[in-house]
Design a protein around this motif. Structure first.
Motif, PDB file in Angstrom:
ATOM      1  N   LYS A  17      21.668  34.044 -28.768  1.00 46.66           N
ATOM      2  CA  LYS A  17      21.055  35.255 -27.933  1.00 46.66           C
ATOM      3  C   LYS A  17      19.572  34.511 -27.710  1.00 46.66           C
ATOM      4  CE  LYS A  17      23.188  39.154 -29.749  1.00 46.66           C
ATOM      5  NZ  LYS A  17      23.146  40.533 -30.397  1.00 46.66           N
ATOM      6  N   GLN A 184      27.252  40.488 -12.994  1.00 46.31           N
ATOM      7  CA  GLN A 184      26.806  41.814 -13.794  1.00 46.31           C
ATOM      8  C   GLN A 184      25.351  41.485 -14.175  1.00 46.31           C
ATOM      9  OE1 GLN A 184      29.157  41.314 -17.654  1.00 46.31           O
ATOM     10  NE2 GLN A 184      31.230  41.344 -16.378  1.00 46.31           N
ATOM     11  N   GLU A 188      22.355  44.153 -13.196  1.00 50.34           N
ATOM     12  CA  GLU A 188      21.226  44.381 -14.296  1.00 50.34           C
ATOM     13  C   GLU A 188      19.869  44.183 -13.758  1.00 50.34           C
ATOM     14  OE1 GLU A 188      20.752  44.112 -18.898  1.00 50.34           O
ATOM     15  OE2 GLU A 188      22.521  43.722 -18.177  1.00 50.34           O
ATOM     16  N   ALA A 241      17.347  42.552 -23.309  1.00 54.16           N
ATOM     17  CA  ALA A 241      18.555  43.371 -23.022  1.00 54.16           C
ATOM     18  C   ALA A 241      19.886  42.585 -22.416  1.00 54.16           C
ATOM     19  CB  ALA A 241      18.135  44.494 -21.627  1.00 54.16           C
ATOM     20  N   ILE A 242      19.510  41.687 -21.765  1.00 50.09           N
ATOM     21  CA  ILE A 242      20.480  40.429 -21.337  1.00 50.09           C
ATOM     22  C   ILE A 242      21.222  39.908 -22.277  1.00 50.09           C
ATOM     23  CG2 ILE A 242      21.045  38.726 -19.933  1.00 50.09           C
ATOM     24  CD1 ILE A 242      19.078  39.311 -17.742  1.00 50.09           C
ATOM     25  N   ALA A 244      21.379  40.923 -25.481  1.00 45.81           N
ATOM     26  CA  ALA A 244      21.951  42.015 -26.195  1.00 45.81           C
ATOM     27  C   ALA A 244      23.395  42.393 -25.310  1.00 45.81           C
ATOM     28  CB  ALA A 244      21.264  43.306 -26.537  1.00 45.81           C
ATOM     29  N   ASN A 245      23.530  42.406 -24.146  1.00 48.47           N
ATOM     30  CA  ASN A 245      24.491  43.069 -23.423  1.00 48.47           C
ATOM     31  C   ASN A 245      25.707  42.104 -23.154  1.00 48.47           C
ATOM     32  OD1 ASN A 245      23.163  45.640 -23.399  1.00 48.47           O
ATOM     33  ND2 ASN A 245      22.466  45.385 -21.284  1.00 48.47           N
ATOM     34  N   HIS A 246      24.992  40.537 -22.901  1.00 49.42           N
ATOM     35  CA  HIS A 246      26.086  39.576 -22.299  1.00 49.42           C
ATOM     36  C   HIS A 246      26.347  38.525 -23.155  1.00 49.42           C
ATOM     37  CE1 HIS A 246      25.984  41.943 -18.589  1.00 49.42           C
ATOM     38  NE2 HIS A 246      24.654  42.021 -18.666  1.00 49.42           N
TER      39      HIS A 246
END
Length: 255
Positions: A17, A184, A188, A241-242, A244-246
């Motif tokens: 991350k 994706q 976003e 956010a990226i 966490a989401n991907h």
């Protein structure tokens, strides 16, 4: 070249991350150079060259910034002529169906351009346009002409995928979810304050840092000059956010 198959278990997801956040910050930083610095930015060059408007001057400017200018033949004062010819060859991608093809087909077209440019006799003085087959140069210039769904070839990014050739690099991306992830990310980005950014280039930056070395990713990210960088809160929020989401989708790219 480093083969990083097996690198994934070496680090916790928190390290990956961190690499994703770095990629978002790095793309933002190179895309938007602050005005008044006198430095070119990816956005400035993209705005000028997109849709088949690459020129010889931009060939040399982009090649210099991405450290591939050595591939352009400069003997006998014909650098300008060769740069113009390279621009013309890459611009032709905009007049074809190239942007609608899968990565493997697009990579093959870039290879063909690179092969043609290095043939003896294509320049007016009887020489070649480039020193050898400069596929990395062509892949980088192609992004500034037709950026959607495309990413740059780089030896470190290739190492991150565990492959060691131009063709294998794009084949690996094609089969490991590059298109889905970039789509994706772009969706976003479209709802963020930074909608001009490209998911494809965030992936590019992620692969670049992961290609540093098998044990060097975390060490690189902990360098003071990297760890101490400051960015606008909106960019930090986007990067968080990226990540966490991907995270799983980014890690999947590594094979």
């Amino acid at each position: 070249m480093v083969n990083v198959h097996g690198i994934r278990p070496m680090f916790s997801q928190s390290v990956w991350k961190k690499a994703i956040r770095f990629a978002v910050h790095e793309h933002y930083q190179s895309f938007y150079i602050p005005p008044g610095t006198g430095k070119p930015s990816d956005k400035m060059d993209l705005d000028a060259c997109r849709r088949g408007n690459l020129t010889g001057d931009y060939v040399m400017a982009i090649a210099g910034r991405y450290k591939v200018a050595r591939g352009v033949v400069v003997k006998k004062g014909n650098r300008s002529e060769n740069a113009d010819a390279i621009a013309s060859a890459v611009n032709a991608l905009s007049n074809s169906n190239w942007a609608n093809q899968d990565l493997k087909i697009r990579a093959l077209e870039c290879q063909k351009i690179a092969e043609e440019l290095c043939k003896p006799g294509v320049a007016k003085n009887g020489g070649a346009r480039t020193e050898g087959k400069q596929v990395s140069l062509v892949s980088k210039l192609a992004w500034f002409v037709e950026p959607d769904g495309w990413t740059l070839y780089d030896s470190l990014a290739s190492a991150a995928l565990g492959v060691n050739s131009f063709e294998k690099f794009y084949c690996a991306l094609d089969t490991r979810g590059f298109f889905d992830l970039s789509a994706q990310l772009n969706a976003e980005l479209a709802t963020s304050p930074h909608k001009d950014l490209f998911g494809e280039r965030i992936i590019d930056k992620f692969l670049w840092v992961c290609g540093q070395s098998m044990a060097g990713v975390d060490r690189f990210l902990r360098k003071p000059e990297i760890a101490s960088r400051k960015h606008p809160k909106s960019v930090d929020d986007l990067a968080n956010a990226i990540a966490a989401n991907h995270a799983n989708d980014f890690i999947k790219l590594l094979g």
